[in-house]
Motif scaffolding. Structure first.
Motif, short mmCIF file in Angstrom:
data_model
loop_
_atom_site.label_atom_id
_atom_site.label_comp_id
_atom_site.label_asym_id
_atom_site.label_seq_id
_atom_site.Cartn_x
_atom_site.Cartn_y
_atom_site.Cartn_z
N GLN A 1 0.84 -1.22 0.00
CA GLN A 1 0.00 0.00 0.00
C GLN A 1 0.87 1.26 0.00
N GLY A 2 0.43 2.31 0.70
CA GLY A 2 1.20 3.55 0.65
C GLY A 2 0.87 4.45 1.82
N THR A 3 1.63 5.54 1.94
CA THR A 3 1.52 6.44 3.09
C THR A 3 0.09 6.96 3.30
N LEU A 4 -0.59 7.33 2.22
CA LEU A 4 -1.93 7.90 2.36
C LEU A 4 -3.00 6.85 2.60
N LEU A 5 -2.59 5.56 2.58
CA LEU A 5 -3.52 4.48 2.92
C LEU A 5 -3.24 3.96 4.33
N ASP A 6 -2.32 4.60 5.03
CA ASP A 6 -1.97 4.20 6.40
C ASP A 6 -3.15 4.49 7.34
N VAL A 7 -3.41 3.55 8.24
CA VAL A 7 -4.59 3.70 9.11
C VAL A 7 -4.43 4.88 10.08
N ASP A 8 -3.19 5.25 10.40
CA ASP A 8 -2.97 6.41 11.29
C ASP A 8 -2.72 7.69 10.51
N HIS A 9 -1.95 7.59 9.45
CA HIS A 9 -1.48 8.81 8.77
C HIS A 9 -2.14 9.05 7.41
N GLY A 10 -3.01 8.16 7.00
CA GLY A 10 -3.64 8.28 5.68
C GLY A 10 -4.96 9.02 5.72
N THR A 11 -5.70 8.91 4.64
CA THR A 11 -6.96 9.64 4.49
C THR A 11 -8.09 8.83 5.13
N TYR A 12 -7.97 8.64 6.43
CA TYR A 12 -8.93 7.87 7.22
C TYR A 12 -10.35 8.44 7.03
N PRO A 13 -11.37 7.65 6.87
CA PRO A 13 -11.43 6.19 6.94
C PRO A 13 -11.15 5.48 5.60
N PHE A 14 -10.78 6.23 4.59
CA PHE A 14 -10.54 5.61 3.28
C PHE A 14 -9.09 5.15 3.20
N VAL A 15 -8.79 4.15 3.99
CA VAL A 15 -7.42 3.67 4.16
C VAL A 15 -7.47 2.15 4.29
N THR A 16 -6.31 1.55 4.36
CA THR A 16 -6.25 0.13 4.70
C THR A 16 -6.09 0.04 6.22
N SER A 17 -6.03 -1.17 6.75
CA SER A 17 -6.11 -1.31 8.21
C SER A 17 -4.76 -1.56 8.87
N SER A 18 -3.68 -1.16 8.20
CA SER A 18 -2.35 -1.38 8.78
C SER A 18 -1.49 -0.13 8.61
N ASN A 19 -0.22 -0.23 9.00
CA ASN A 19 0.70 0.90 8.92
C ASN A 19 1.80 0.68 7.87
N PRO A 20 1.52 1.09 6.64
CA PRO A 20 2.57 1.02 5.61
C PRO A 20 3.70 2.02 5.85
N THR A 21 3.49 3.02 6.69
CA THR A 21 4.52 4.04 6.91
C THR A 21 5.72 3.41 7.66
N ALA A 22 6.81 4.17 7.70
CA ALA A 22 8.10 3.59 8.12
C ALA A 22 8.06 2.92 9.50
N GLY A 23 7.31 3.52 10.43
CA GLY A 23 7.24 2.93 11.77
C GLY A 23 6.67 1.52 11.74
N GLY A 24 5.82 1.24 10.77
CA GLY A 24 5.22 -0.10 10.63
C GLY A 24 6.28 -1.16 10.39
N ALA A 25 7.40 -0.77 9.79
CA ALA A 25 8.47 -1.74 9.53
C ALA A 25 9.02 -2.28 10.84
N CYS A 26 9.03 -1.45 11.88
CA CYS A 26 9.54 -1.88 13.19
C CYS A 26 8.52 -2.78 13.89
N THR A 27 7.28 -2.29 14.02
CA THR A 27 6.29 -3.09 14.74
C THR A 27 5.95 -4.37 13.96
N GLY A 28 6.03 -4.28 12.66
CA GLY A 28 5.65 -5.44 11.84
C GLY A 28 6.76 -6.45 11.64
N SER A 29 7.91 -6.22 12.30
CA SER A 29 9.01 -7.16 12.10
C SER A 29 9.78 -7.46 13.38
#
Ligand code: GDP
Ligand code: IMO
Ligand code: MG
Length: 427
Positions: free
Chosen positions: A223-251
């Motif tokens: 996905q992409g930054t604007l689809l991030d559930v925290d930083h994207g165009t909520y509620p028109f987003v996906t349900s995860s964090n594609p932004t850089a911080g997501g790489a830490c929590t997701g791994s």
């Protein structure tokens, strides 16, 4: 060597698959850290085209270990079919590592995704219907099923029953749907256990050990930054964090181990599904971008909405991801316009606004303020160096770079692996 993150700087489909594949030959691990098979990453190698949904694009590089991290939601049927499809084409998939903590998308998650979208009617998100939202909802609600549960039949049965007790009420009473039998789901899931067992491990440990040994680890965003559930165009987003911080929590890799964050940025903008999109075009320019850029969804086959480049969004992506570089893709698609509009700011209710507004209402009212840049007519696909580009294309890149807040270190001039101009090396 610190880890690198490669992520989408817009609304997805920026060319992350191609960019990851390009680096795949020089990195030891490629890690997906969020999302699931809502992603569609196209990789073109010679005359072969691959569409990857769940597997990291590094799987196409023989010496690279592909990793599915804990932050990913995994549909086991899709994973196995994707693996089979690649094996049939001669790709070695045996090195794949799958986190035991990743959550599973089950048939009831996919059903819930589809029925809830139908229920929303014209307010729907336009999801990919792959069960992504309901699976992350269960994770946060602490009623999710994880990969490791496949290996303990009794725990699996208890968890599926607990989840379905609640969901069947919703399905029957709210959506007028038939209840789903827990035993059937458990049986289906158990059928995947032996097929997946060999891939499953503690990916957090593997990745941290690899970094200790100075191995190169690349995180590939979906996905992409604007689809991030925290930083994207909520509620028109996906349900995860594609932004850089997501790489830490997701791994399970800490932020101090990441040295570079590369934003993949299309030379224009596209979006799939519903939600605001200030530079969207409804005219023949939009049609032309769609046709030349081949802007059709890899996962759902939906036409992508197309519009001009939006520098406000690019700046925002630099900010929320701490981008160190941009990889500007699809510059070749812009050949043939006399003048190319670029959105430099928004006008919102009569005011000029230079930064992405945090308010959803404001963003819905945002009208693009355009600057016109001179176009070019030359075919860019053979360009190997920045100097090979016509002057107006070089100026376009320089202008975007200045507006977007990070250096453009690579430029895509075609879908193929070698159709890339590297300005600053990533490794
Ligand atoms: P992803 O989801 O970010 O991996 O992107 P997609 O694969 O969904 O969409 C990007 C599309 O653009 C794919 O069809 C790629 O093959 C193609 N592509 C990537 N980079 C370039 C480029 O520089 N030029 C052109 N013409 N196509 C590109
Ligand atoms: P890649 O990785 C573009 C969009 C959907 C919808 C919203 C929520 O190929 O860039 P979801 O199924 O995730 O709950 O849908 O997010 N979406 C994408 N758009 N590229 C993607 O992935 C996307 N993954 C989800 O269209 O608007
Ligand atoms: Mg895509």
């Amino acid at each position: 060597m610190p880890a690198l993150v490669l992520l989408g700087a817009q609304w997805g489909d920026e060319g992350k698959g191609k960019a990851t594949d390009l680096l795949g030959g020089s990195v030891d691990y490629v890690v997906r850290y969020q999302g699931g098979n809502n992603a569609g990453h196209t990789v073109v190698v010679g005359d072969q085209k691959y569409a990857l949904h769940l597997l990291p694009s590094g799987i196409l590089s023989p010496d690279c270990v592909p990793v599915i991290g804990n932050g990913v939601v995994v549909d086991p049927a899709v994973l196995l079919s994707e693996l089979r499809g690649l094996e049939e084409r001669g790709v070695d998939t045996s090195k794949l590592l799958l986190s035991g903590n990743a959550h599973l998308i089950t048939p009831y998650h996919t059903t819930m995704d589809k029925v809830s979208e139908r229920f929303l009617g014209k307010r729907k998100i336009g999801t990919t219907g792959r069960g992504i939202g309901p699976t992350y909802a269960d994770k946060i609600n602490r009623v999710g099923i994880r990969v490791q549960d496949l290996f303990d039949e009794s725990i699996l049965a208890q968890k599926v029953e607990a989840a379905l007790d609640q969901k069947n009420q919703i399905l029957a009473k709210l959506y007028n749907r038939r209840a789903i039998a827990a035993e059937q789901v458990v049986e289906e899931l158990l059928g995947y256990a032996d097929k997946l067992r060999g891939y499953v491990c503690d990916t957090t440990l593997v990745l941290n050990d690899a970094l200790d040994e100075d191995k190169v680890v690349l995180f590939e965003g979906g996905q992409g930054t604007l689809l991030d559930v925290d930083h994207g165009t909520y509620p028109f987003v996906t349900s995860s964090n594609p932004t850089a911080g997501g790489a830490c929590t997701g791994s399970g890799v800490g932020p101090t181990r990441i040295g570079r964050v590369i934003g993949i940025l299309k030379a224009y903008t596209t979006r799939v599904g519903a939600g605001p999109f200030p530079t969207e075009l409804f005219d023949e320019d939009g049609e032309k971008l769609r046709a030349i850029g081949g802007e059709r969804g890899v996962t759902t086959g939906r036409d992508r909405r197309c519009g001009w480049f939006d520098a406000v969004i690019a700046r925002y992506a630099t900010r929320v991801n701490g981008l160190t570089d941009f990889f500007l893709t699809k510059l070749d698609v812009l050949t043939g316009w006399e003048r190319i509009p670029v959105c430099v700011a928004y006008e919102i209710d009569g005011r000029r606004v230079d930064e992405l507004p945090y308010s959803q209402t404001d963003f819905h009212h945002a009208k693009p303020v355009y600057e016109m840049l001179p176009g070019w007519s030359e075919d860019l696909s053979g360009a190997k160096t920045f100097e090979d580009l016509p002057k107006n294309a070089r100026d376009y890149v320089k202008a975007l770079e200045e507006m977007s807040g990070a250096p453009v270190s690579a430029i895509g001039v075609g879908p193929g692996r070698d159709e890339t101009i590297q300005i600053n090396p990533f490794l």
